[in-house]
Design a protein around this motif. Structure first.
Motif, PDB file in Angstrom:
ATOM      1  N   PRO A 179      37.735  21.898  32.255  1.00  0.00           N
ATOM      2  CA  PRO A 179      38.330  22.308  33.524  1.00  0.00           C
ATOM      3  C   PRO A 179      38.940  23.704  33.481  1.00  0.00           C
ATOM      4  O   PRO A 179      39.731  24.021  32.577  1.00  0.00           O
ATOM      5  CB  PRO A 179      39.414  21.245  33.763  1.00  0.00           C
ATOM      6  N   HIS A 180      38.560  24.519  34.437  1.00  0.00           N
ATOM      7  CA  HIS A 180      39.189  25.814  34.688  1.00  0.00           C
ATOM      8  C   HIS A 180      39.738  25.699  36.104  1.00  0.00           C
ATOM      9  O   HIS A 180      38.991  25.821  37.077  1.00  0.00           O
ATOM     10  CB  HIS A 180      38.193  26.963  34.573  1.00  0.00           C
ATOM     11  N   ALA A 214      40.519  32.707  43.529  1.00  0.00           N
ATOM     12  CA  ALA A 214      40.103  31.647  42.606  1.00  0.00           C
ATOM     13  C   ALA A 214      38.638  31.809  42.210  1.00  0.00           C
ATOM     14  O   ALA A 214      38.274  31.641  41.037  1.00  0.00           O
ATOM     15  CB  ALA A 214      40.333  30.281  43.238  1.00  0.00           C
ATOM     16  N   LEU A 215      37.803  32.148  43.183  1.00  0.00           N
ATOM     17  CA  LEU A 215      36.356  32.146  42.944  1.00  0.00           C
ATOM     18  C   LEU A 215      35.790  33.507  42.537  1.00  0.00           C
ATOM     19  O   LEU A 215      34.636  33.599  42.141  1.00  0.00           O
ATOM     20  CB  LEU A 215      35.626  31.633  44.196  1.00  0.00           C
ATOM     21  N   ASN A 216      36.601  34.549  42.640  1.00  0.00           N
ATOM     22  CA  ASN A 216      36.144  35.891  42.233  1.00  0.00           C
ATOM     23  C   ASN A 216      36.995  36.348  41.051  1.00  0.00           C
ATOM     24  O   ASN A 216      38.080  36.898  41.218  1.00  0.00           O
ATOM     25  CB  ASN A 216      36.273  36.861  43.410  1.00  0.00           C
ATOM     26  N   LYS A 217      36.486  36.119  39.846  1.00  0.00           N
ATOM     27  CA  LYS A 217      37.310  36.399  38.668  1.00  0.00           C
ATOM     28  C   LYS A 217      37.581  37.893  38.492  1.00  0.00           C
ATOM     29  O   LYS A 217      38.641  38.281  37.985  1.00  0.00           O
ATOM     30  CB  LYS A 217      36.683  35.812  37.406  1.00  0.00           C
ATOM     31  N   ASP A 218      36.629  38.752  38.897  1.00  0.00           N
ATOM     32  CA  ASP A 218      36.868  40.199  38.777  1.00  0.00           C
ATOM     33  C   ASP A 218      38.026  40.629  39.671  1.00  0.00           C
ATOM     34  O   ASP A 218      38.912  41.383  39.246  1.00  0.00           O
ATOM     35  CB  ASP A 218      35.597  40.969  39.133  1.00  0.00           C
ATOM     36  N   LEU A 219      38.023  40.136  40.898  1.00  0.00           N
ATOM     37  CA  LEU A 219      39.110  40.443  41.826  1.00  0.00           C
ATOM     38  C   LEU A 219      40.439  39.895  41.306  1.00  0.00           C
ATOM     39  O   LEU A 219      41.461  40.584  41.308  1.00  0.00           O
ATOM     40  CB  LEU A 219      38.780  39.849  43.205  1.00  0.00           C
ATOM     41  N   ARG A 220      40.395  38.665  40.833  1.00  0.00           N
ATOM     42  CA  ARG A 220      41.615  38.000  40.330  1.00  0.00           C
ATOM     43  C   ARG A 220      42.161  38.706  39.097  1.00  0.00           C
ATOM     44  O   ARG A 220      43.357  38.998  38.997  1.00  0.00           O
ATOM     45  CB  ARG A 220      41.308  36.538  40.016  1.00  0.00           C
ATOM     46  N   ASP A 221      41.282  38.996  38.151  1.00  0.00           N
ATOM     47  CA  ASP A 221      41.733  39.590  36.890  1.00  0.00           C
ATOM     48  C   ASP A 221      42.252  41.020  37.080  1.00  0.00           C
ATOM     49  O   ASP A 221      43.162  41.463  36.371  1.00  0.00           O
ATOM     50  CB  ASP A 221      40.601  39.583  35.868  1.00  0.00           C
ATOM     51  N   ASP A 222      41.664  41.711  38.043  1.00  0.00           N
ATOM     52  CA  ASP A 222      42.123  43.074  38.308  1.00  0.00           C
ATOM     53  C   ASP A 222      43.491  43.074  38.982  1.00  0.00           C
ATOM     54  O   ASP A 222      44.372  43.867  38.622  1.00  0.00           O
ATOM     55  CB  ASP A 222      41.098  43.786  39.199  1.00  0.00           C
ATOM     56  N   LYS A 223      43.664  42.177  39.944  1.00  0.00           N
ATOM     57  CA  LYS A 223      44.919  42.152  40.702  1.00  0.00           C
ATOM     58  C   LYS A 223      46.024  41.433  39.950  1.00  0.00           C
ATOM     59  O   LYS A 223      47.203  41.818  40.008  1.00  0.00           O
ATOM     60  CB  LYS A 223      44.648  41.450  42.040  1.00  0.00           C
ATOM     61  N   LEU A 283      37.795  33.674  33.095  1.00  0.00           N
ATOM     62  CA  LEU A 283      37.156  32.367  33.277  1.00  0.00           C
ATOM     63  C   LEU A 283      36.633  32.195  34.699  1.00  0.00           C
ATOM     64  O   LEU A 283      37.237  32.669  35.658  1.00  0.00           O
ATOM     65  CB  LEU A 283      38.146  31.245  32.967  1.00  0.00           C
ATOM     66  N   ASP A 284      35.508  31.495  34.815  1.00  0.00           N
ATOM     67  CA  ASP A 284      34.994  31.104  36.123  1.00  0.00           C
ATOM     68  C   ASP A 284      35.634  29.775  36.510  1.00  0.00           C
ATOM     69  O   ASP A 284      35.474  28.770  35.806  1.00  0.00           O
ATOM     70  CB  ASP A 284      33.470  30.947  36.086  1.00  0.00           C
ATOM     71  N   VAL A 285      36.347  29.763  37.600  1.00  0.00           N
ATOM     72  CA  VAL A 285      37.019  28.540  38.053  1.00  0.00           C
ATOM     73  C   VAL A 285      35.978  27.516  38.498  1.00  0.00           C
ATOM     74  O   VAL A 285      35.041  27.839  39.232  1.00  0.00           O
ATOM     75  CB  VAL A 285      37.981  28.859  39.215  1.00  0.00           C
TER      76      VAL A 285
END
Length: 603
Positions: free
Chosen positions: A467-468, A513-522, A531-533
Motif C-alpha cells: 500500500p502507498h 495524490a496521483l501526480n507524484k512529480d507535482l506532489r514531490d516538487d511542491k 512513490l505511485d499512490v
C-alpha cells in the motif's frame, strides 16, 4: 474460404441445428427447401447434409424453379441437389408440408400462405439482403409457431457472418493450419450452436435492451456481440485443425489459450484472472442471499461452473427451480435452502439460541432471535457464523443500512478494530487503485479514519500489493484548519506514529495524490516521495463513492471490483442492485479467498 459462402453455411447450420432442437425435430427426417442455387446456397446445403440432413429430403430452386434431375444442362453443383420428385415445380408446391425453408435468393418471394402450408413449427430462414424473402412481421403474423431467422440485426435470430468471423480464422491461424477443412467448419457449427444454450452475458442483454435472453424460439443462435465467441469458436476450430492433421502448431493448455484471447479482447485482466485462479484452488461453501434474483442465480451457477465455490441458494426451492428453468440454468449440485420451511425449524432454533446467547447483554431473547431467522440476512449470516457455510453474498434487494446492522449483530467486528469498511478496486489504464470507504461509514471521525486506513493497508496486502496510501481531502497538509481536513490530518499523524514504515500521508488533494512529480516538487517532505499512490482513503462516504462512480462512468473500460468488505469476523460480502453477473462472480471469488484465509489464520 469465403465468408459469404462458407461463413453463411457455418452460421446458418448452427442456427438450423438449434432451431430443429427447439422444434423437437430430427434433421435426418425433416424436409428442407432451399430457394437459391448460388455459391452460398450450395455451401449451406452441403453443410446441412454433413450435419445429418438427407439429400432425398432436400428440394432446391433456382431462378427457373425446382431443380429436377431430368432438367438438361445442370452444373455439377446443381446436380448434387437435383430432386427426383416429379410433383413439384414451383416454390409454392415445394414448401407445402416442408419443415424448413432457407432463402438465399431475393426479396418477397415467400408468401404468408406458403408458410401456412408448411409443417407444424416451420423453420424459416429468410436470408436475402437487404430485403428478405418474407419480412419478419409477415412471417410471424402468418402463424404463431413459426421459428424465424433473417440477416437483420433488428430481429431475433440474426444469421450474421460476424458470429463466425474473425474467430474461425483466429483459431486456424493460431495453430498455423494449412487449410480450413470440413472438420474445422463443423467444429465451428457445434461451438456456435452450443453457445446459444449457455447463460447469456450481461453485455449482450444490455446491447439488445433485454433482461433474460434464453435458449428458445426467439434465441437459438448467439448474438454477434457475445464476447464468448472468440474463445469458444477459435478454440473449437484450432482443436479440430490439430485433430484432423492440418495444424503445424499444437496447443496443449486450452485454458491458457482462452485466457489469452480474452485478454486480447479486453474481457479479462490479470487481476480478475488471479482472483479466480486463487479461488479455484480452495473453493468454499458460499451462501447467496437473493437466490431467485436472475443475476445472483446466474452468478452462482457460473461460479460453480468455474470451480470458484460450492453455491447455496436461499429461497423457496420451487420458485428457484422455476426461475432456473426460465433462465435455462442447471442447478444440479447447488444446494437450495428455504429458511422459512418447516423442515428448517431445528436449524432456525439452533441459530436463534446461538444469536440470543451472543447478544444477551444487548437485550436479545430467544423469541426475538428466532423471529429474525426468517430473514435471509440473519439466516445466511448465521450459517457462516456457525460454520454451516464459509461465506455469504448479499445486497441485491436489501438496504445497506439494514445489512450493516445485521452484520454487526451476527458476525461482529474484528477485535482489533472499532468499525468495518468497504473498498472498491478500480483496474484502469493507469493502473490498479484501491478506494475506501465506499459503503459503510458515512461521516467518519479521526478514529474511524485511522481504522479505515489500517483496514485498507491490510486489504491491499491481501491482494499482493504494497500500500502507498494517500489520505484525501480538499486541502493539502494543514492548509485548512476546520472541518474534515482536520480529522484527516490528525488521522495521518496518528497512523504515522503507529506505523512508521507505512507509506501513508496527507491530507492532500486528489491531483497531488496521483501526480507524484507535482506532489514531490511542491511537498518534498512527504512520506510518499517517489512513490505511485495506489490506495486512496476519502474523508467520507460521499466523496469515496462519488469518485469511483465518476471514474466508472467516464472510463467504460475500467474494471471495478467491489464492494470488498474489510473488518468483519467472517467473510460477509455485499453487492448492489446495479451489480452485473460478472461483478457478483468477482465478489464471490474474493469471498472464497477471504473465507479460506480466515480458516488458515484460525487453525
Amino acid at each position: 474460404m469465403h465468408d459469404d459462402q462458407h461463413g453463411t453455411a457455418i452460421i446458418s447450420a448452427a442456427g438450423l441445428k438449434n432451431a430443429l432442437e427447439v422444434a423437437g425435430k430430427d434433421i435426418a427426417k425433416v424436409k428442407i427447401v432451399v430457394n437459391g442455387a448460388g455459391a452460398a446456397a450450395i455451401s449451406c446445403t452441403k453443410l446441412y447434409v454433413a450435419l445429418g440432413a438427407k439429400v432425398e429430403n432436400i428440394v432446391m430452386l433456382d431462378s427457373k424453379g425446382v431443380i429436377t434431375a431430368d432438367r438438361p444442362n445442370l452444373t455439377p453443383q446443381k446436380k448434387l441437389f437435383a430432386t427426383t420428385r416429379t410433383d413439384v415445380h414451383t416454390l409454392e408446391e415445394a414448401v407445402k408440408g416442408a419443415d424448413v425453408f432457407v432463402g438465399l435468393s431475393k426479396g418477397n418471394v415467400l408468401s404468408q400462405d406458403m408458410i401456412r402450408s408448411m409443417a407444424d413449427q416451420p423453420i424459416v430462414f429468410a436470408l436475402a439482403n437487404p430485403v428478405p424473402e418474407i419480412s419478419y412481421e409477415d412471417a410471424m403474423a402468418s402463424r404463431p409457431d413459426v421459428l424465424m431467422s433473417t440477416g437483420r440485426s433488428d430481429y431475433p435470430n440474426q444469421i450474421n457472418n460476424v458470429i463466425g468471423f474473425p474467430y474461425i480464422f483466429r483459431g486456424a491461424l493460431d495453430v498455423h493450419a494449412k487449410a480450413i477443412n470440413e472438420e474445422m467448419k463443423m467444429a465451428a457449427v457445434h461451438a456456435i450452436a452450443d453457445l446459444a444454450k449457455q447463460p447469456v452475458p450481461d453485455i449482450v442483454n444490455e446491447v439488445y435492451h433485454v433482461n433474460d435472453l434464453s435458449f428458445g424460439p426467439k434465441y437459438f443462435i448467439p448474438k454477434p456481440v457475445d464476447p464468448r465467441l472468440i474463445t469458444e469458436v477459435s478454440a473449437a476450430v484450432a482443436k479440430a485443425a490439430i485433430e484432423s492433421g492440418v495444424a503445424r502448431k499444437t496447443i496443449t493448455d486450452w485454458d491458457a489459450y482462452k485466457k489469452n484471447l480474452m485478454e486480447l479482447l479486453g474481457q479479462e485482466t490479470k487481476l480478475t484472472r488471479n482472483l479466480h485462479d486463487t479461488a479455484r484452488m480452495h473453493p468454499q461453501r458460499i451462501v447467496f442471499a437473493e437466490g431467485a434474483h436472475p443475476s445472483m442465480m446466474k452468478a452462482a451457477v457460473q461460479a460453480k461452473t468455474e470451480g470458484i465455490c460450492y453455491p447455496i441458494l436461499l429461497g423457496n426451492p420451487d420458485r428457484l427451480r422455476r426461475v432456473a428453468e426460465r433462465l435455462k440454468l442447471n442447478l444440479d449440485g447447488i444446494e437450495l435452502i428455504d429458511m422459512r420451511a418447516d423442515q428448517e425449524q431445528g436449524r432456525r432454533a439452533t441459530y436463534a439460541k446461538h444469536l440470543a446467547k451472543k447478544r444477551a447483554r444487548q437485550g436479545y431473547t430467544f423469541e426475538e432471535a428466532y423471529d429474525k431467522m426468517y430473514e435471509r440476512n440473519y439466516f445466511g449470516m448465521m450459517m457462516v457464523e456457525t460454520g454451516d457455510a464459509d461465506a455469504f453474498i448479499t445486497g441485491l434487494y436489501t438496504k445497506y443500512s439494514n445489512t450493516i446492522k445485521v452484520a454487526k449483530e451476527v458476525i461482529g467486528i474484528r477485535k482489533e478494530y472499532n468499525t468495518f469498511a468497504t473498498m472498491h478496486i478500480l483496474n484502469t489504464k493507469k493502473g490498479v487503485f484501491f478506494i475506501a470507504d465506499t459503503l459503510i461509514n458515512r461521516h467518519p471521525d479521526q478514529n474511524v479514519l485511522v481504522d479505515i486506513a489500517k483496514l485498507s493497508a491490510n486489504t491491499v496486502r491481501f491482494f499482493n500489493e504494497e500500500p502507498h496510501m494517500a489520505m484525501i481531502s480538499y486541502s493539502n497538509f494543514g492548509t485548512d484548519e476546520i472541518g474534515s481536513p482536520v480529522s484527516v490530518h490528525n488521522a495521518v499523524e496518528e497512523l504515522q506514529k503507529q506505523f512508521p514504515d507505512l507509506a501513508v500521508d496527507g491530507e492532500m488533494q486528489v491531483n497531488f495524490a496521483l501526480n507524484k512529480d507535482l506532489r514531490d516538487d511542491k511537498y518534498p517532505f512527504t512520506r510518499l516521495k517517489g512513490l505511485d499512490v495506489n490506495t486512496l482513503v476519502f474523508p467520507n462516504m460521499s466523496s469515496a463513492q462519488g469518485s469511483y462512480k465518476l471514474l466508472q462512468a467516464i472510463d467504460q473500460d475500467a474494471e471495478i471490483i467491489g464492494p470488498i468488505q474489510m473488518g468483519l469476523n467472517k467473510a460477509i460480502h455485499f453487492t448492489d442492485f446495479e451489480s452485473s453477473v460478472r461483478d457478483i462472480v468477482n465478489i464471490t471469488a474474493v469471498a472464497a479467498i477471504d473465507a479460506y484465509v480466515d480458516k488458515i489464520k484460525n487453525k
